[in-house]
Write a protein that holds these residues in place. Structure first.
Motif, PDB file in Angstrom:
ATOM      1  N   ILE A   1      -5.962  -4.756  -9.561  1.00 45.47           N
ATOM      2  CA  ILE A   1      -6.145  -6.185  -9.113  1.00 45.47           C
ATOM      3  C   ILE A   1      -6.515  -6.110  -7.358  1.00 45.47           C
ATOM      4  CG2 ILE A   1      -4.406  -7.707  -8.290  1.00 45.47           C
ATOM      5  CD1 ILE A   1      -2.913  -7.391 -10.904  1.00 45.47           C
ATOM      6  N   LEU A   2      -5.953  -5.214  -6.796  1.00 39.73           N
ATOM      7  CA  LEU A   2      -6.471  -5.058  -5.293  1.00 39.73           C
ATOM      8  C   LEU A   2      -7.846  -4.644  -5.231  1.00 39.73           C
ATOM      9  CD1 LEU A   2      -3.397  -3.141  -3.862  1.00 39.73           C
ATOM     10  CD2 LEU A   2      -3.919  -5.394  -3.449  1.00 39.73           C
TER      11      LEU A   2
ATOM     12  N   ALA B   1      -9.344 -20.983  -6.856  1.00 35.72           N
ATOM     13  CA  ALA B   1      -9.881 -21.226  -8.191  1.00 35.72           C
ATOM     14  C   ALA B   1      -8.740 -21.496  -8.889  1.00 35.72           C
ATOM     15  CB  ALA B   1     -10.886 -20.260  -8.225  1.00 35.72           C
ATOM     16  N   ASP B   2      -7.837 -20.600  -8.992  1.00 34.86           N
ATOM     17  CA  ASP B   2      -6.505 -20.645  -9.738  1.00 34.86           C
ATOM     18  C   ASP B   2      -5.812 -21.935  -9.746  1.00 34.86           C
ATOM     19  OD1 ASP B   2      -7.106 -17.780 -10.553  1.00 34.86           O
ATOM     20  OD2 ASP B   2      -5.578 -17.379  -9.010  1.00 34.86           O
TER      21      ASP B   2
ATOM     22  N   ASN C   1     -10.796 -16.647  -9.538  1.00 31.20           N
ATOM     23  CA  ASN C   1     -11.353 -16.247  -8.376  1.00 31.20           C
ATOM     24  C   ASN C   1     -12.559 -15.116  -8.661  1.00 31.20           C
ATOM     25  OD1 ASN C   1      -9.879 -18.035  -6.439  1.00 31.20           O
ATOM     26  ND2 ASN C   1      -8.284 -16.781  -7.406  1.00 31.20           N
ATOM     27  N   ARG C   2     -13.812 -15.581  -8.036  1.00 37.54           N
ATOM     28  CA  ARG C   2     -14.850 -14.322  -8.243  1.00 37.54           C
ATOM     29  C   ARG C   2     -14.681 -13.097  -7.849  1.00 37.54           C
ATOM     30  NH1 ARG C   2     -20.624 -17.610  -6.911  1.00 37.54           N
ATOM     31  NH2 ARG C   2     -19.700 -19.652  -7.632  1.00 37.54           N
ATOM     32  N   PRO C   3     -14.720 -12.185  -8.800  1.00 41.04           N
ATOM     33  CA  PRO C   3     -14.262 -10.618  -8.141  1.00 41.04           C
ATOM     34  C   PRO C   3     -15.144 -10.095  -7.238  1.00 41.04           C
ATOM     35  CG  PRO C   3     -15.234 -10.648 -10.307  1.00 41.04           C
ATOM     36  CD  PRO C   3     -15.100 -11.943 -10.015  1.00 41.04           C
ATOM     37  N   ARG C   4     -14.951  -9.254  -6.358  1.00 42.10           N
ATOM     38  CA  ARG C   4     -15.956  -8.936  -5.267  1.00 42.10           C
ATOM     39  C   ARG C   4     -16.653  -7.604  -6.169  1.00 42.10           C
ATOM     40  NH1 ARG C   4     -16.096  -9.235  -0.026  1.00 42.10           N
ATOM     41  NH2 ARG C   4     -14.024  -9.761   0.146  1.00 42.10           N
TER      42      ARG C   4
ATOM     43  N   LEU D   1       0.776  -1.258  -0.002  1.00 41.56           N
ATOM     44  CA  LEU D   1       0.027   0.123  -0.042  1.00 41.56           C
ATOM     45  C   LEU D   1       1.011   1.167  -0.121  1.00 41.56           C
ATOM     46  CD1 LEU D   1      -2.893  -0.878   2.416  1.00 41.56           C
ATOM     47  CD2 LEU D   1      -2.908  -0.747   0.040  1.00 41.56           C
TER      48      LEU D   1
ATOM     49  N   ARG E   1     -10.287  -5.513  -7.284  1.00 38.77           N
ATOM     50  CA  ARG E   1     -10.865  -6.553  -7.670  1.00 38.77           C
ATOM     51  C   ARG E   1     -11.549  -7.426  -6.433  1.00 38.77           C
ATOM     52  NH1 ARG E   1     -10.496 -11.963  -9.362  1.00 38.77           N
ATOM     53  NH2 ARG E   1     -11.711 -12.504 -11.100  1.00 38.77           N
ATOM     54  N   LYS E   2     -10.499  -7.556  -5.420  1.00 39.85           N
ATOM     55  CA  LYS E   2     -10.806  -8.139  -4.097  1.00 39.85           C
ATOM     56  C   LYS E   2     -11.505  -7.446  -3.352  1.00 39.85           C
ATOM     57  CE  LYS E   2      -6.606  -9.454  -3.361  1.00 39.85           C
ATOM     58  NZ  LYS E   2      -5.533 -10.312  -2.657  1.00 39.85           N
ATOM     59  N   GLY E   3     -11.633  -6.099  -3.827  1.00 40.06           N
ATOM     60  CA  GLY E   3     -12.503  -5.123  -2.626  1.00 40.06           C
ATOM     61  C   GLY E   3     -11.380  -4.599  -1.822  1.00 40.06           C
ATOM     62  N   ALA E   4     -10.143  -4.835  -1.734  1.00 39.90           N
ATOM     63  CA  ALA E   4      -8.959  -4.421  -0.870  1.00 39.90           C
ATOM     64  C   ALA E   4      -8.629  -3.015  -1.109  1.00 39.90           C
ATOM     65  CB  ALA E   4      -7.822  -5.435  -1.015  1.00 39.90           C
ATOM     66  N   ALA E   5      -8.028  -2.307  -0.218  1.00 42.47           N
ATOM     67  CA  ALA E   5      -7.274  -0.945  -0.544  1.00 42.47           C
ATOM     68  C   ALA E   5      -6.441  -1.030  -1.529  1.00 42.47           C
ATOM     69  CB  ALA E   5      -7.162  -0.463   0.996  1.00 42.47           C
ATOM     70  N   SER E   6      -6.311   0.134  -1.962  1.00 41.97           N
ATOM     71  CA  SER E   6      -5.067   0.245  -2.855  1.00 41.97           C
ATOM     72  C   SER E   6      -4.411   1.530  -2.857  1.00 41.97           C
ATOM     73  CB  SER E   6      -5.773   0.165  -4.640  1.00 41.97           C
ATOM     74  OG  SER E   6      -6.464   1.129  -4.811  1.00 41.97           O
TER      75      SER E   6
ATOM     76  N   ASN F   1      -1.832  -2.822 -10.520  1.00 42.57           N
ATOM     77  CA  ASN F   1      -1.752  -3.185  -9.227  1.00 42.57           C
ATOM     78  C   ASN F   1      -2.993  -2.898  -8.443  1.00 42.57           C
ATOM     79  OD1 ASN F   1       0.837  -4.862  -8.585  1.00 42.57           O
ATOM     80  ND2 ASN F   1       1.566  -3.312  -9.870  1.00 42.57           N
TER      81      ASN F   1
ATOM     82  N   TRP G   1      -9.232 -15.903  -2.691  1.00 43.99           N
ATOM     83  CA  TRP G   1      -8.663 -15.487  -3.755  1.00 43.99           C
ATOM     84  C   TRP G   1      -7.502 -16.119  -4.158  1.00 43.99           C
ATOM     85  CZ3 TRP G   1     -11.524 -11.936  -4.873  1.00 43.99           C
ATOM     86  CH2 TRP G   1     -12.448 -11.194  -4.036  1.00 43.99           C
TER      87      TRP G   1
ATOM     88  N   ASP H   1      -7.251 -14.833 -13.722  1.00 40.65           N
ATOM     89  CA  ASP H   1      -7.786 -14.795 -12.321  1.00 40.65           C
ATOM     90  C   ASP H   1      -9.118 -15.424 -12.268  1.00 40.65           C
ATOM     91  OD1 ASP H   1      -8.285 -14.668  -9.626  1.00 40.65           O
ATOM     92  OD2 ASP H   1      -7.881 -12.541  -9.282  1.00 40.65           O
TER      93      ASP H   1
ATOM     94  N   ARG I   1      -6.944  -6.036   4.838  1.00 37.08           N
ATOM     95  CA  ARG I   1      -6.082  -5.658   4.092  1.00 37.08           C
ATOM     96  C   ARG I   1      -6.119  -6.191   2.598  1.00 37.08           C
ATOM     97  NH1 ARG I   1      -2.300  -3.148   6.827  1.00 37.08           N
ATOM     98  NH2 ARG I   1      -1.469  -5.475   7.291  1.00 37.08           N
TER      99      ARG I   1
END
Lengths: 432, 219
Positions: free
Chosen positions: B211-212, A276-277, B40-43, A115, B214-219, B208, A273, B38, A323
């Protein structure tokens, strides 16, 4: 350094193979991340290992230096020039043995460094990938390797005194709650960290109690029970896949539409996360963190909560849930619904410091002295809130803080948010 | 052929050719590697996380409040000399004329006196950057030949440019020739070292960040 020697090949040959494998498998995204680093060193200021020690070797991007070296030498645009003129030497076995300390003992994969980078590089993702190469080179720490091997073979990281199925039944009796076990044709499959079964059975009972209260068709399955994934910690990608597959196959077998991951940060990361990969296609069910599920139920009006009398309370955001996982608001919604007097730490939510135990570090014995040193930052932040109660949603965080309580004679012990929810359930029809 | 004709003639052509081919090859070499999908299902929705990626280009231009106490000064130093360089490169009248001869368009510049002041400030900041690189244990540890040579060649361009503007040390045409030659060397080096970050910085933040998000994470 304790490590795990892969039989058959001498150390240098193993390392060379692992580094070539790393370079071959790197992919466009990781290569771009390695290319983008401008050596500004800013990531050091996000890392609790550097902040606590001021030792430059704990600079996050430095932790992947041998892999940057290997990439430039083997796979970058000017790799032939790097090799011809010797600008980048081949990575040595001794170098990687030293880096074992940097990649495992002093990195929680917490992602705080990702971050801060002005180039936007996800440094933690690179470190996780470097752990894969370390595993391939036979340099996973013994504690993590052994637990991963045991879990891959048996479904649980260590032998237990009693089968976990029997322990779940005993927890049900002790806490007077029905534990749904080995059922099929359910909507929700539940898994559980073995840390909860061993150390925090109240959290297991709370999960069952909340699900029962909501009337959710759900089950624990003894053939796919343990949430932790030591393959993820050790860096063994295939082992991580095999461990995840046990849960995936079981969830499919019992026709679950949702897999609920309890209070365990890295289990959520591995299943939500990454699974699935490794599975090779999207999972045929949803994966939800338990707090995420409960916040949804709360929002839909199916979950009602009474006021909790916890007094001033602070909350530890597990890194892999908040995070890097995106589950930051859900626990706060639950606390708000219970009228919790939340006193946030100075660094909270996505910017929270790691408990110090994540990434498998709490399992690595030799890492303990450094872990205690870095934890002081976190303990100070918790103390500074003036809170009497301290909640979290990760069993590894709880284990790490409980260990700190013993080590520092600290006056606090983290409690489970899930258990607090279970204690404050109100019948959906009450008061209407 | 005199030195000035050589510098802005064949030398510049070769430098530009190496620069263009090198930049394309440097990017293609990693961009053509395998891109993993990717699964994995995106948020978040595609629209939302791509938007967040673009937003990250802006937000990473300055540290998050949690980090600012530790990194604010260093980042301010870095951005300041970059801004100074851009102003001098793009708004100095002789540069505009030179770029106009290459690309066929011109734009208004700043007075020479203003440019000179900005150039001197930038040069001073650039010296501070080197001082920081050699005195900070973290940055010193991370630094390699690329960091120092890229610094040196950029500094050379700044110093020769100031010398030409002030007409110090030699005839004006010689000073300009040396300045252009230093730019030629910078263009030749550009694709091989860290100067490539000029092309990477915005895509890196955006990718980047997306990508973060996509997960609902902070960027």
């Amino acid at each position: 350094m304790s490590d795990v020697a892969v039989e058959g090949l001498p150390a240098q040959a193993r390392v060379a193979g692992a580094m070539q494998g790393f370079s071959r498998e790197i992919g466009a995204l990781s290569a771009f991340r390695l290319e983008s680093c401008i050596h500004c060193g800013i990531c050091a200021d996000a890392c609790h290992y550097y902040v606590a020690t001021e030792d430059p070797q704990y600079t996050p991007i430095w932790k992947v230096e041998p892999f940057k070296q290997a990439y430039k030498r083997e796979a970058s645009a000017f790799a032939p020039l790097f090799r011809l003129f010797g600008f980048k030497r081949a990575v040595s076995a001794e170098q990687l043995e030293h880096w074992q300390h940097l990649l495992f003992d002093s990195c929680n994969l917490c992602g705080r460094c990702s971050l801060i980078c002005p180039m936007g590089i996800d440094v933690a993702a690179l470190i996780e990938q470097a752990r894969h190469a370390m595993f391939d080179a036979g340099l996973a720490p013994k504690e993590l390797y052994d637990k991963a091997a045991h879990q891959r073979a048996t479904g649980q990281p260590e032998a237990s005194a009693e089968p976990y199925r029997d322990q779940l039944i005993a927890i049900g009796v002790r806490f007077d709650v029905r534990i749904p076990l080995d059922e099929s044709d359910v909507d929700v499959m539940l898994c559980i960290p073995r840390t909860d079964i061993d150390h925090y059975p109240g959290a297991v009972a709370a999960l069952a109690r909340v699900m029962s209260h909501l009337g959710v068709s759900c089950t624990f399955r003894s053939d796919g029970l343990i949430a932790e994934n030591y393959g993820y910690y050790a860096g063994g990608r295939e082992w991580q896949r095999d461990i995840s597959l046990r849960l995936i196959d079981t969830a499919i077998a019992c026709k679950a539409k949702t897999l609920i991951v309890p209070e365990c940060g890295h289990a959520y990361a591995a299943l939500r996360w990454e699974a699935a990969d490794l599975y090779g296609k999207p999972l045929p069910f949803k994966v939800l963190a338990v707090t995420e599920f409960l916040a949804q139920e709360l929002g839909a009006g199916r979950l009602r909560l009474g006021n909790a009398t916890t007094g001033p309370t602070t909350f530890q955001d597990p890194c892999q849930l908040s995070r890097t996982g995106g589950v930051t608001e859900a626990p706060r919604a639950l606390m708000k619904a219970m009228g919790v007097d939340l006193q946030e730490m100075r660094n909270n939510g996505s910017f929270s410091y790691c408990c110090g135990g994540g990434g498998g570090v709490v399992d690595i014995e030799r890492a303990a002295p450094l872990r205690y040193r870095t934890m002081e930052i976190k303990l100070r932040e918790i103390d500074d809130t003036g809170a009497n109660t301290f909640l979290t949603t990760c069993s590894d965080c709880r284990r790490t803080f409980d260990d700190a309580q013993r080590h520092f004679s600290w006056d606090k012990s983290p409690e489970s948010l899930l258990e607090l929810v279970a204690k404050n359930l109100i019948d959906a029809g009450a008061g209407r | 052929m005199d030195l000035l004709s050589f510098a802005r003639g064949p030398a510049l052509k070769v430098a530009l050719a190496v620069f263009c081919a090198g930049v394309v090859w440097r990017i293609a070499a990693f961009a053509l590697l395998r891109i993993r999908r990717d699964l994995n299902r995106p948020r978040n929705s595609l629209f939302k996380y791509l938007g967040a990626g673009l937003y990250t280009i802006g937000t990473r231009s300055w540290p998050h409040p949690e980090f600012i106490r530790r990194t604010g000064a260093g980042e301010a130093l870095g951005y300041s000399y970059h801004m100074g360089l851009f102003v001098v490169v793009l708004l100095f009248a002789p540069h505009i004329a030179f770029l106009g001869s290459l690309f066929g368009i011109t734009w208004p510049g700043l007075p020479n006196s203003v440019i000179t002041v900005i150039a001197v400030i930038s040069l001073t900041l650039f010296l501070a950057v080197l001082f920081r690189r050699v005195t900070s244990p973290v940055i010193r540890m991370l630094s390699n030949f690329d960091d120092y040579f890229s610094w040196f060649i950029t500094m050379l361009v700044m110093v020769t440019g100031l010398a030409a503007t002030a007409q110090i040390g030699a005839r004006y045409s010689t000073l300009v020739a040396v300045h252009i030659l230093s730019v030629d060397v910078l263009l030749l080096w550009f694709p091989f070292g860290k100067l490539m970050h000029a092309f990477y910085i915005f895509p890196s933040r955006a990718i980047n960040g997306a990508i973060l998000a996509r997960k609902g994470a902070a960027s």
